[in-house]
Enzyme design. Structure first.
Site, PDB file in Angstrom:
ATOM      1  N   CYS A  45       0.790  -1.241   0.000  1.00 35.16           N
ATOM      2  CA  CYS A  45       0.000   0.000   0.000  1.00 35.16           C
ATOM      3  C   CYS A  45       0.820   1.289   0.000  1.00 35.16           C
ATOM      4  O   CYS A  45       0.650   2.116  -0.903  1.00 35.16           O
ATOM      5  CB  CYS A  45      -0.930   0.005   1.199  1.00 35.16           C
ATOM      6  SG  CYS A  45      -2.015  -1.415   1.208  1.00 35.16           S
TER       7      CYS A  45
HETATM    8  C1  UGA Z   1      -1.373   0.117   5.779  1.00 38.50           C
HETATM    9  C2  UGA Z   1      -2.179   1.029   6.717  1.00 38.50           C
HETATM   10  O1  UGA Z   1      -1.660   0.960   8.054  1.00 38.50           O
HETATM   11  C3  UGA Z   1      -3.649   0.639   6.720  1.00 38.50           C
HETATM   12  O2  UGA Z   1      -4.383   1.553   7.517  1.00 38.50           O
HETATM   13  C4  UGA Z   1      -4.155   0.690   5.283  1.00 38.50           C
HETATM   14  O3  UGA Z   1      -5.514   0.309   5.204  1.00 38.50           O
HETATM   15  C5  UGA Z   1      -3.336  -0.264   4.427  1.00 38.50           C
HETATM   16  O4  UGA Z   1      -1.956   0.136   4.468  1.00 38.50           O
HETATM   17  C6  UGA Z   1      -3.881  -0.163   3.019  1.00 38.50           C
HETATM   18  O5  UGA Z   1      -3.751   0.899   2.402  1.00 38.50           O
HETATM   19  O6  UGA Z   1      -4.578  -1.088   2.582  1.00 38.50           O
HETATM   20  P1  UGA Z   1      -0.272  -2.316   6.023  1.00 38.50           P
HETATM   21  O7  UGA Z   1       0.372  -2.030   4.704  1.00 38.50           O
HETATM   22  O8  UGA Z   1      -0.919  -3.617   6.257  1.00 38.50           O
HETATM   23  O9  UGA Z   1      -1.404  -1.196   6.334  1.00 38.50           O
HETATM   24  O10 UGA Z   1       0.872  -2.200   7.099  1.00 38.50           O
HETATM   25  P2  UGA Z   1       1.318  -1.218   8.276  1.00 38.50           P
HETATM   26  O11 UGA Z   1       1.098  -1.881   9.566  1.00 38.50           O
HETATM   27  O12 UGA Z   1       0.762   0.130   8.096  1.00 38.50           O
HETATM   28  O13 UGA Z   1       2.909  -1.166   8.022  1.00 38.50           O
HETATM   29  C7  UGA Z   1       3.446  -0.663   6.808  1.00 38.50           C
HETATM   30  C8  UGA Z   1       4.955  -0.735   6.832  1.00 38.50           C
HETATM   31  O14 UGA Z   1       5.497   0.261   7.706  1.00 38.50           O
HETATM   32  C9  UGA Z   1       5.511  -2.072   7.339  1.00 38.50           C
HETATM   33  O15 UGA Z   1       6.606  -2.460   6.552  1.00 38.50           O
HETATM   34  C10 UGA Z   1       5.945  -1.762   8.761  1.00 38.50           C
HETATM   35  O16 UGA Z   1       6.954  -2.606   9.214  1.00 38.50           O
HETATM   36  C11 UGA Z   1       6.439  -0.330   8.601  1.00 38.50           C
HETATM   37  N1  UGA Z   1       6.441   0.436   9.867  1.00 38.50           N
HETATM   38  C12 UGA Z   1       5.279   0.707  10.511  1.00 38.50           C
HETATM   39  C13 UGA Z   1       7.656   0.896  10.382  1.00 38.50           C
HETATM   40  O17 UGA Z   1       8.743   0.653   9.798  1.00 38.50           O
HETATM   41  N2  UGA Z   1       7.640   1.628  11.540  1.00 38.50           N
HETATM   42  C14 UGA Z   1       6.503   1.913  12.200  1.00 38.50           C
HETATM   43  O18 UGA Z   1       6.575   2.585  13.252  1.00 38.50           O
HETATM   44  C15 UGA Z   1       5.290   1.428  11.691  1.00 38.50           C
END
Ligand code: UGA
Length: 436
Positions: free
Chosen positions: A264
């Site tokens: 995403c």
């Molecule tokens: C993300 C959004 O959080 C959802 O709200 C949204 O609906 C979704 O995209 C989408 O557009 O469908 P997702 O991609 O499942 O969800 O994952 P996240 O939990 O948001 O993490 C995204 C990335 O950021 C991961 O690689 C995670 O490891 C990284 N991340 C997250 C960090 O490196 N640091 C953080 O503090 C948080």
């Protein structure tokens, strides 16, 4: 319509209350789901799928035709990036045309709900005209149409579907809005979260705004993490805490690491940048967020290189293949560019993940069967995801299994004080340990 993460989570959730049919053109996926087999690792999915199938409320089909008598149709097809980064709407166009065919012969007035992430204006200028053209009926007369972006996180998509933080609805006609509100009130009852009612474009913007903001937080903390490494005694976790305790900012999404991955953030920021450019607006803020993120895996490679002197000929254990813990999804995983970078430096790479497998493109690396197998005889271990299985490994276990126990904690899952006593411990954002 569309049984990816979003469509499938929505389908099994809706089936807890309503007669639900999940449709996808992928026949194999439809057959597997009909037999109760889950195609992805997603907490709670298997249980809800089994419950839905046994209740008789849940069915799957590869024919859009089977949605003919539906009161509401959720569109959750993919919106991938075109080669130039702009949004590829071909699946959305196909879905809208199929739905137009259903509306044409429908005696009712179905509500069409757009869940796929699409750039502002898509509902009004692409979806609506296509349904109207194919059905020969007008929006508001022959069908209702509403934008309803999702905020589901992979790994907790079912929990997020059952207890959303908000419901965003964007509709041009009041009838479409009332119809969508009624559907959700019926589903969530007294637990209905706050609803944000806006135009279709407002709803489309909320989705891009949310993902852009979250991605920007991650890139900002990673930028500061890399800077922290040049100051002995400075740790990005303290910096993140000090920033995040400000209630205007908040603590979430300030975890420094190897960058964001998944299907995403990267795709959405590229699509919004391309769209801004098309609208003669400045996309440079989003482009910087992406650039910082693209750089981060090479920074981990540099940390690793410095940690062992030189990576050439060294055996490296990569812990984590998926883009984050609790998922089997490797799309845009930071482990992919990281492993490529390690191989380019002449390292021998073994990777392990509790549920994900190495993509075909990384043939030069080996998939380890277990965590122990991955660590066995390695010169260096790098943590790329925060799986619980990894968090439980004690420093003594690393020391016992590895040839030269050196750790690069790219996810910051270990306590530096405890691990640096036993191992050569390096971490993202920890001053005095990196190449500077
Ligand atoms: C993300 C959004 O959080 C959802 O709200 C949204 O609906 C979704 O995209 C989408 O557009 O469908 P997702 O991609 O499942 O969800 O994952 P996240 O939990 O948001 O993490 C995204 C990335 O950021 C991961 O690689 C995670 O490891 C990284 N991340 C997250 C960090 O490196 N640091 C953080 O503090 C948080």
């Amino acid at each position: 319509m569309g049984l990816g993460y979003v469509g499938l989570s929505t389908t099994v959730t809706m089936a807890t209350k309503f007669e639900t049919v999940g449709v996808d053109i992928d026949r194999r996926r439809v057959d597997e789901l009909s037999a109760g087999k889950v195609p992805i690792h997603e907490k709670g999915l298997k249980t809800l799928l089994a419950k839905g199938l046994s209740s008789g409320r849940l069915k799957f089909s590869s024919q859009a035709f089977d949605l003919g008598s539906a009161d509401a149709i959720f569109v959750a097809v993919g919106t991938p990036s075109s080669p130039d980064g702009s949004i590829d709407l071909s699946q959305v166009r196909k879905a809208a045309t199929d739905i137009g065919g259903l509306v044409r012969v429908s005696s009712g007035k179905p509500l069409v709900i757009m869940r796929s992430t699409v750039v502002p204006g898509t509902l009004s200028t692409v979806v609506k005209p296509l349904i109207e053209e194919t059905s020969g009926k007008k929006s508001g007369a022959g069908f209702w149409l509403c934008s309803n972006p999702e905020f589901l996180r992979e790994g907790s998509a079912i929990a997020d579907s059952l207890r959303p933080t908000r419901i965003v609805l964007g509709a041009a006609e009041s009838g479409s809005m009332s119809s969508a509100k009624a559907l959700y009130r019926k589903f969530y009852g007294r637990r209905t979260p706050q609803m944000v009612l806006t135009s279709p474009e407002g709803a489309e913007l909320i989705k891009y705004g949310s993902n852009s903001y979250l991605a920007a937080k991650v890139s900002l903390i990673n930028l500061l993490a890399n800077l922290s490494e040049t100051f002995p005694g400075t740790d990005i976790n303290d910096v993140a805490l000090g920033i995040g305790l400000d209630p205007r900012i908040g603590k979430q999404f300030l975890q420094a690491g190897p960058g964001f991955g998944g299907s995403c953030f990267g795709k959405d920021l590229k699509a919004l940048s391309a769209y801004l450019r098309q609208m003669a607006l400045d996309p440079s803020m989003l482009e910087s967020v992406l650039r910082i993120n693209d750089f981060q895996p090479s920074h981990v490679v540099a940390l690793a290189d410095a940690a062992v002197g030189s990576l050439a000929g060294k055996t490296v254990a990569v812990l984590g293949i998926a883009f984050k813990a609790e998922t089997s999804d490797t799309r845009d995983s930071r482990s992919i560019p990281l492993i490529r970078g390690l191989l380019d430096k002449g390292a021998v790479v073994k990777a392990y993940d509790p549920v994900a497998t190495l993509p075909e493109s990384l043939r030069g690396a080996a998939q380890a069967k277990s965590l122990r197998d991955c660590l066995d005889g390695a010169d260096l271990a790098i943590t790329m995801t925060a799986w619980k299985e990894f968090q439980k490994v004690r420093p003594a276990e690393f020391a016992r299994l590895m040839r030269s126990p050196t750790l690069v904690d790219a996810r910051r899952i270990y306590d530096p004080a405890a691990y640096s006593k036993v191992l050569k411990y390096f971490a993202i954002g920890r001053g005095g340990n990196g190449p500077g």
